[in-house]
Write an enzyme that holds these catalytic residues in place. Structure first.
Site, PDB file in Angstrom:
ATOM      1  N   PRO A 134      30.918  -9.966 -11.445  1.00  0.00           N
ATOM      2  CA  PRO A 134      30.487 -11.353 -11.657  1.00  0.00           C
ATOM      3  C   PRO A 134      30.006 -12.021 -10.362  1.00  0.00           C
ATOM      4  O   PRO A 134      29.087 -12.836 -10.396  1.00  0.00           O
ATOM      5  CB  PRO A 134      31.754 -12.028 -12.195  1.00  0.00           C
ATOM      6  N   ALA A 136      29.013 -10.229  -7.480  1.00  0.00           N
ATOM      7  CA  ALA A 136      28.280  -9.302  -6.598  1.00  0.00           C
ATOM      8  C   ALA A 136      27.386  -8.394  -7.424  1.00  0.00           C
ATOM      9  O   ALA A 136      27.867  -7.476  -8.093  1.00  0.00           O
ATOM     10  CB  ALA A 136      29.261  -8.467  -5.772  1.00  0.00           C
ATOM     11  N   SER A 138      23.159  -7.867  -6.662  1.00  0.00           N
ATOM     12  CA  SER A 138      22.266  -7.287  -5.649  1.00  0.00           C
ATOM     13  C   SER A 138      23.042  -6.926  -4.393  1.00  0.00           C
ATOM     14  O   SER A 138      22.779  -5.905  -3.750  1.00  0.00           O
ATOM     15  CB  SER A 138      21.180  -8.301  -5.270  1.00  0.00           C
ATOM     16  N   GLU A 247      17.774   6.500 -10.482  1.00  0.00           N
ATOM     17  CA  GLU A 247      17.747   5.424 -11.477  1.00  0.00           C
ATOM     18  C   GLU A 247      16.438   4.634 -11.378  1.00  0.00           C
ATOM     19  O   GLU A 247      15.805   4.329 -12.390  1.00  0.00           O
ATOM     20  CB  GLU A 247      18.943   4.488 -11.277  1.00  0.00           C
ATOM     21  N   GLN A 341      -0.993 -10.870 -26.316  1.00  0.00           N
ATOM     22  CA  GLN A 341      -2.131 -11.797 -26.448  1.00  0.00           C
ATOM     23  C   GLN A 341      -3.159 -11.249 -27.440  1.00  0.00           C
ATOM     24  O   GLN A 341      -3.656 -11.977 -28.305  1.00  0.00           O
ATOM     25  CB  GLN A 341      -2.766 -12.010 -25.063  1.00  0.00           C
ATOM     26  N   HIS A 343      -2.652  -9.278 -29.830  1.00  0.00           N
ATOM     27  CA  HIS A 343      -2.106  -9.333 -31.190  1.00  0.00           C
ATOM     28  C   HIS A 343      -2.095 -10.751 -31.766  1.00  0.00           C
ATOM     29  O   HIS A 343      -1.749 -10.938 -32.934  1.00  0.00           O
ATOM     30  CB  HIS A 343      -0.671  -8.778 -31.211  1.00  0.00           C
ATOM     31  N   GLY A 368      18.968  -2.209 -11.832  1.00  0.00           N
ATOM     32  CA  GLY A 368      18.765  -1.078 -10.918  1.00  0.00           C
ATOM     33  C   GLY A 368      18.219  -1.511  -9.564  1.00  0.00           C
ATOM     34  O   GLY A 368      17.692  -0.695  -8.805  1.00  0.00           O
ATOM     35  N   GLU A 372      12.970  -8.434  -5.969  1.00  0.00           N
ATOM     36  CA  GLU A 372      13.109  -8.998  -4.618  1.00  0.00           C
ATOM     37  C   GLU A 372      13.867  -8.033  -3.704  1.00  0.00           C
ATOM     38  O   GLU A 372      13.571  -7.938  -2.506  1.00  0.00           O
ATOM     39  CB  GLU A 372      13.854 -10.342  -4.678  1.00  0.00           C
TER      40      GLU A 372
END
Ligand SMILES: Cc1cc2nc3c(=O)[nH]c(=O)nc-3n(C[C@H](O)[C@H](O)[C@H](O)COP(=O)(O)OP(=O)(O)OC[C@H]3O[C@@H](n4cnc5c(N)ncnc54)[C@H](O)[C@@H]3O)c2cc1C
Length: 384
Positions: A134, A136, A138, A247, A341, A343, A368, A372
């Site tokens: 919750p 930590a 990135s 990953e 768009q 569609h 993953g 940024e």
């Protein structure tokens, strides 16, 4: 065989693709809508994947794996799950095997490999990877889940969030703090989910990947054998970072496949949809949109394959893997948006492939390693 395929794929890869494609088409695609609505799929699907050898790619023969399989097998599996299964959640869930188990293969002892891998490879067990918390995400080095050594065990206390396969998992390869602050105090510990004190606190509801199970986990005084420590104490951070490379390439392949599928859907629709006396494909604006979409997908695919090829041959390409993830995500984001768009109103309707792709793809710029964070990795090389 298209030229690009001949560079990166052997005939064995192609045969593998055919097998996966037939399997996904016959046994998954017809059920995907129901699985998306139900928020999950049956455990028996893992067994079927196990029977076909799809869960042991790259793992040693001694545990029932296929050591000759390489990164391209993983990319093929991912791509076919998306293009034939028409669902990112399916790919995300099944490919979680390849983030939860590789640390055990790379750093686990032969005894640990025998204990944890064969059942996953046969599809009897589900593996998950628990890094994010919750407070930590990135900032992996900031995790707080603590494992304190007590005799032959660790006592684990903490919480994890956004864990794919969290409710179904039989074990979670968990990042824990065994030492001081920062990246030097992190270890990887395999926590069986039947450990007293372990619980799934919440199955999370999501914008996309709806058939994929995503959970919030709690560890309260979980007594875990020290024999479940993967690698050396306080050396987990490096293993986590190296695990991210595969990953990220899989997520990049997922994005390219999503873009490809969106392009196909848009082409099909534009050919048949009539407006102002002819099909949409008569309109130059639409033709050029399709041309741009095809270009973006092709360029992204080529770059992802190129970097996968370098990765396969042992090059240090951490920066380029980050570039590949961003290039593929950006391409898919724009291509899928254009497909919606094209569609028109139908693209906004539940039940169309492009609507699902639009929702599913969003997370590829976050999970993953967010866009940024990829840029931070790239910038570090530019600005050491
Ligand atoms: C569907 C789903 C499945 C997932 N599955 C798993 C799983 O199986 N196992 C697991 O461990 N995790 C999993 N995750 C977690 C995922 O890896 C994290 O969500 C991701 O790493 C981002 O962390 P965060 O959500 O805490 O965002 P934060 O780290 O809080 O970031 C929020 C925003 O701030 C930006 N940001 C953060 N730091 C910086 C910086 N230094 N510079 C610039 N911008 C910055 C981020 O890019 C992002 O845009 C999953 C997530 C989702 C949504």
């Amino acid at each position: 065989m298209p030229a690009t395929d001949a560079i990166y794929f052997t005939s064995e890869h192609q045969a593998f693709r055919d097998t996966v494609r037939r399997f996904v088409r016959a046994e998954m695609a017809p059920h995907v809508d129901a699985w998306e609505a139900a928020g999950g799929f049956p455990r028996s699907l893992y067994r079927r994947c196990g029977e076909l050898g799809l869960l042991g790619l790259g793992h040693p023969e001694a545990v029932g794996g296929t050591p000759s399989a390489d990164i391209f097998h993983l990319l093929i599996f991912t791509e076919e799950l998306v293009t034939e299964g028409r669902c990112g959640g399916l790919a995300a869930t099944l490919m979680t095997t390849y983030i939860g188990t590789p640390p055990i293969r790379r750093m686990g002892t032969p005894e640990q490999q025998q204990r944890f891998l064969p059942k996953v490879i046969r599809g009897e067990w589900v593996a998950a990877l628990g890094i994010t918390e919750p407070d930590a995400g990135s900032d992996v080095a900031g995790i707080r889940t603590r494992a304190v050594r007590e005799g032959d065990d660790y006592i684990v206390n903490g919480a994890k969030v956004f864990i794919t396969c969290g409710t179904e998992a039989d074990f979670v390869t968990t990042a824990v703090r065994t030492g001081g602050e920062g990246h030097g105090g992190i270890s990887l510990l395999v926590v069986p989910t039947d450990t007293p004190g372990f619980s799934v606190t919440r199955k999370l509801d999501k914008m996309g990947w709806r058939c994929s199970d995503t959970a919030e986990l709690a560890y309260v005084d979980c007594r875990v054998p020290a024999a479940n420590l993967i690698g050396r104490e306080n050396e987990g951070f490096k293993a986590i970072m190296s695990n991210f490379q595969t990953e990220r390439l899989m997520l990049a392949a997922m994005a390219v496949a999503s873009g490809q599928l969106a392009l196909q859907e848009a082409l099909g629709y534009a050919r048949t949809r009539q407006a102002f006396g002819g099909p949409l494909t008569d309109k130059q604006v639409i033709r050029h949109m399709l041309a741009d979409m095809a270009t973006r997908v092709d360029v992204a695919r080529e770059y992802v394959y190129r970097i996968a090829y370098r990765f396969k041959h042992g090059d240090d390409c951490t920066t380029e893997v980050s570039m590949a993830k961003n290039v593929a995500y950006d391409a898919a984001r724009d291509v899928i948006d254009a497909a919606v768009q094209i569609h028109g109103g139908l693209g906004f309707m539940t039940g169309t492939v492009v609507e699902r792709l639009y929702r599913d793809n969003r997370v590829l710029g976050i999970g993953g390693g967010a866009r940024e964070i990829m840029n931070e990795i790239i910038a570090r090389r530019l600005l050491p």
